[in-house]
Design an enzyme around this catalytic site. Structure first.
Site, mmCIF file in Angstrom:
data_model
loop_
_atom_site.group_PDB
_atom_site.id
_atom_site.type_symbol
_atom_site.label_atom_id
_atom_site.label_comp_id
_atom_site.label_asym_id
_atom_site.label_seq_id
_atom_site.Cartn_x
_atom_site.Cartn_y
_atom_site.Cartn_z
ATOM 1 N N GLU A 237 0.870 -1.182 0.000
ATOM 2 C CA GLU A 237 0.000 0.000 0.000
ATOM 3 C C GLU A 237 0.907 1.232 0.000
ATOM 4 O OE1 GLU A 237 -3.995 -1.373 2.401
ATOM 5 O OE2 GLU A 237 -2.191 -1.076 3.587
ATOM 6 N N ASN B 221 -5.568 -3.365 6.512
ATOM 7 C CA ASN B 221 -5.688 -3.499 7.972
ATOM 8 C C ASN B 221 -7.041 -3.025 8.487
ATOM 9 O OD1 ASN B 221 -3.235 -4.668 8.243
ATOM 10 N ND2 ASN B 221 -2.204 -2.895 9.129
HETATM 11 N N1 CAA Z 1 9.836 -15.481 4.404
HETATM 12 C C1 CAA Z 1 10.058 -15.885 3.120
HETATM 13 N N2 CAA Z 1 9.307 -16.804 2.496
HETATM 14 C C2 CAA Z 1 8.336 -17.393 3.203
HETATM 15 C C3 CAA Z 1 8.052 -17.055 4.540
HETATM 16 C C4 CAA Z 1 8.861 -16.059 5.132
HETATM 17 N N3 CAA Z 1 8.660 -15.656 6.396
HETATM 18 N N4 CAA Z 1 6.999 -17.793 4.960
HETATM 19 C C5 CAA Z 1 6.642 -18.573 3.923
HETATM 20 N N5 CAA Z 1 7.443 -18.326 2.873
HETATM 21 C C6 CAA Z 1 7.357 -18.910 1.542
HETATM 22 C C7 CAA Z 1 7.761 -20.347 1.572
HETATM 23 O O1 CAA Z 1 9.131 -20.502 1.383
HETATM 24 C C8 CAA Z 1 6.938 -20.941 0.442
HETATM 25 O O2 CAA Z 1 7.527 -20.709 -0.810
HETATM 26 P P1 CAA Z 1 7.657 -21.930 -1.857
HETATM 27 O O3 CAA Z 1 6.264 -22.474 -2.051
HETATM 28 O O4 CAA Z 1 8.207 -21.282 -3.096
HETATM 29 O O5 CAA Z 1 8.581 -22.910 -1.241
HETATM 30 C C9 CAA Z 1 5.682 -20.106 0.437
HETATM 31 O O6 CAA Z 1 5.989 -18.894 1.116
HETATM 32 C C10 CAA Z 1 4.572 -20.836 1.155
HETATM 33 O O7 CAA Z 1 5.043 -21.131 2.465
HETATM 34 P P2 CAA Z 1 4.768 -22.465 3.266
HETATM 35 O O8 CAA Z 1 4.571 -23.596 2.302
HETATM 36 O O9 CAA Z 1 5.789 -22.588 4.335
HETATM 37 O O10 CAA Z 1 3.469 -22.170 4.049
HETATM 38 P P3 CAA Z 1 2.051 -21.830 3.533
HETATM 39 O O11 CAA Z 1 1.745 -22.389 2.197
HETATM 40 O O12 CAA Z 1 1.215 -22.190 4.689
HETATM 41 O O13 CAA Z 1 2.084 -20.251 3.366
HETATM 42 C C11 CAA Z 1 1.892 -18.049 4.135
HETATM 43 C C12 CAA Z 1 2.489 -19.411 4.383
HETATM 44 C C13 CAA Z 1 2.484 -17.447 2.853
HETATM 45 C C14 CAA Z 1 2.274 -17.176 5.312
HETATM 46 C C15 CAA Z 1 0.332 -18.195 3.956
HETATM 47 O O14 CAA Z 1 -0.178 -18.922 5.024
HETATM 48 C C16 CAA Z 1 -0.378 -16.869 3.892
HETATM 49 O O15 CAA Z 1 -0.481 -16.256 2.837
HETATM 50 N N6 CAA Z 1 -0.945 -16.424 5.037
HETATM 51 C C17 CAA Z 1 -1.621 -15.137 5.160
HETATM 52 C C18 CAA Z 1 -0.631 -14.104 5.555
HETATM 53 C C19 CAA Z 1 -1.236 -12.719 5.710
HETATM 54 O O16 CAA Z 1 -2.431 -12.526 5.744
HETATM 55 N N7 CAA Z 1 -0.358 -11.714 5.816
HETATM 56 C C20 CAA Z 1 -0.782 -10.352 6.051
HETATM 57 C C21 CAA Z 1 -0.864 -10.054 7.519
HETATM 58 S S1 CAA Z 1 -1.364 -8.402 7.831
HETATM 59 C C22 CAA Z 1 0.036 -7.506 7.699
HETATM 60 O O17 CAA Z 1 1.124 -7.984 7.556
HETATM 61 C C23 CAA Z 1 -0.154 -6.059 7.762
HETATM 62 C C24 CAA Z 1 0.142 -5.430 9.046
HETATM 63 O O18 CAA Z 1 0.468 -4.254 9.021
HETATM 64 C C25 CAA Z 1 -0.030 -6.098 10.333
#
Ligand code: CAA
Length: 480
Positions: free
Chosen positions: A158, A196
């Site tokens: 954003e 958010n």
């Molecule tokens: N850093 C780098 N890469 C990461 C990572 C991290 N911390 N966590 C996961 N990944 C990568 C993994 O390596 C994986 O990549 P590949 O498929 O290429 O190997 C991919 O992301 C998927 O990860 P996982 O298979 O380990 O796990 P998953 O499929 O369960 O995905 C997730 C994890 C991407 C976090 C997914 O669960 C997701 O999209 N969750 C929602 C997250 C969300 O809503 N975020 C926003 C929060 S609000 C915010 O951030 C704003 C604020 O101001 C508070």
């Protein structure tokens, strides 16, 4: 906004190397930019370096990055505790704790260190960018650049412009985000911006649900992921974001809107006081101590120690939901073992099929007041299978899924109605910032606006509201 010509950004500074700062520094370095990565002392500099190196190593282990490329990325990063090194950057972004005084004093210092053309960006998730900008002598060159956790994965950024922002500064930052493979959504300065503001009302409601034993932590999360296809349930997501960050965002949202929806759930506040901050401390709504996530909070819809002999009770059930075929199928599978309630209103247990983007994926079991949890568990066991998720909930309007989803979608509609964002921007923000399979407006199409309009008034009655609102239990008691 004044237009002074777009500046191409080739080198950046990142201040603060916690979860977000480290992720942002990684994103820039992987996009070929030179990065000065700054922390307050040598120990934190080293912690930041370790965080980024571990993330790159993981990418190498998973075959997503060549080892040589990891080394090249690391060579583009300069780790230091000397903020003076930021003088060479075209843009400096901060990801320090969400306290206005902390950010304002940092910007005051950056204003003195950096040449006047340098763009200063804040990764704040909810503080007023305008106020941060006003603390500098270059308010036109201060913008919000809000990344999502995990920054290397989530594609949304954003870009927040204030009434003081120069057009070229905003465009340069938009261009930078796009060059880093992100999708920028440009918004004005309002608490919580798009994602958010929508996310935290929903997360806070889920936190309150867990606290009031509306359902267990795992059932709340399982219901939302299965019924809506979300990558994580709300309580797991709060643990990922960090409960301290969640509380800070809610406090800012509440201060600006005075909307009860953002009044932080008391247990969330207690968990933060106890420094149980989620994944980063190993414990929040779940414990991560032994590798796998395990729910910490117990509780559910009924007192767990109520003694009940299921066969002696011979409970009557009723199946409710809008899809006649699904209701008929579930009813058929239940009648072999349980009696159907002649009068649905008097059933011991309601089996509810929420109207959600994935119809039939979730069955919500709501034992009515006199029936114990063991009865619900017995019925749940007989309904498992066929890839269905079966959860137990209090018998309240909207049960779990509709109670959480419909107010969330309503918030999205209100945001567009307010003229703050377009439908497309709302959908993009939630898909790319929070991994939603479809945006709120696409979900609204799947559920039907008419369904929401019908159900929301009832759901609203069981949400926090002025003390004169009739309690849901009182309404239950009055029905008997
Ligand atoms: N850093 C780098 N890469 C990461 C990572 C991290 N911390 N966590 C996961 N990944 C990568 C993994 O390596 C994986 O990549 P590949 O498929 O290429 O190997 C991919 O992301 C998927 O990860 P996982 O298979 O380990 O796990 P998953 O499929 O369960 O995905 C997730 C994890 C991407 C976090 C997914 O669960 C997701 O999209 N969750 C929602 C997250 C969300 O809503 N975020 C926003 C929060 S609000 C915010 O951030 C704003 C604020 O101001 C508070």
């Amino acid at each position: 906004m004044r237009n002074t010509g777009i500046v191409g950004i080739e080198s950046v500074g990142v201040v603060g190397l916690g979860t977000m700062g480290a992720g942002i520094a990684e994103v820039f370095a992987r996009s070929g930019l030179g990065v000065v990565a700054v922390e307050v002392d040598d120990a934190l500099v080293e912690a930041g370096r370790r965080r980024i190196t571990a993330s790159l190593d993981r990418a190498v282990d998973r075959g997503r990055l060549e080892a040589a490329e990891r080394d090249a990325v690391l060579s583009r990063l300069t780790f230091t505790a000397d903020r003076g090194r930021l003088a060479s950057a075209d843009l400096v972004i901060e990801a320090v704790p969400e306290r206005l005084e902390t950010k304002a004093s940092l910007f005051d210092e950056l204003d003195r260190i950096c040449p006047p053309a340098t763009i200063l960006a804040t990764n704040t998730s909810s503080l007023p960018v305008t106020q941060i900008a006003a603390a500098t002598g270059r308010a036109g060159r201060v913008v919000g650049m809000h990344f999502f956790n995990p920054a290397p994965v989530m594609r949304l950024v954003e870009i927040v412009h204030t009434v003081l922002s120069d057009h070229d500064a905003v465009e340069s930052v938009r261009d930078l985000a796009a060059r880093c493979g992100k999708t920028p959504v440009v918004v004005t300065d309002r608490a919580g911006f798009v994602a958010n503001a929508l996310l935290f009302g929903y997360l806070n409601q889920a936190a309150r649900m867990a606290e009031t034993r509306h359902a267990t932590t795992t059932d709340i999360d399982a219901a939302m992921t299965a019924a809506c296809g979300l990558p994580m349930g709300p309580l797991s997501l709060m643990d990922l974001i960090g409960l301290d960050v969640c509380l800070e965002v809610l406090e800012v949202m509440y201060a600006e809107t005075r909307d009860q929806r953002y009044a932080a759930a008391p247990l969330l506040r207690r968990l933060v006081m106890a420094r149980q901050l989620g994944r980063k401390t190993g414990r929040g709504y779940y414990s991560y101590e032994d590798g796998a996530a395990e729910a910490v909070l117990s509780g559910g819809s009924q007192d767990p120690d109520e003694p009940h002999d299921v066969s002696a009770i011979r409970p009557t059930v009723t199946v409710a939901g809008m899809d006649d075929q699904l209701v008929a199928d579930v009813t058929k599978s239940l009648t072999a073992r349980f009696d159907l309630a002649a009068d649905a209103a008097a059933a011991d247990v309601v089996v509810h099929l929420p109207t959600a983007p994935r119809p039939g994926a979730v069955l919500e079991l709501a034992p009515r007041a006199d029936v114990g949890r063991s009865v619900a568990d017995d019925i749940a066991a007989s309904l498992q299978g066929d890839g269905r998720t079966v959860v137990v909930s209090k018998d309240r309007p909207g049960y779990i899924v509709e109670a959480l989803l419909y107010p969330h979608l309503n918030d999205a509609a209100r945001m567009v109605d307010d003229g703050y964002a377009s439908r497309a921007d709302v959908d993009t923000a939630m898909r790319l910032g929070c991994g939603y399979p479809t945006g709120p407006f696409e979900m609204l199409d799947a559920v039907g606006a008419r369904v929401l309009v019908e159900r929301l008034p009832d759901i609203a009655l069981s949400m926090p509201s002025p003390a004169v609102a009739v309690s849901a239990l009182l309404r239950d008691l009055a029905r008997r």
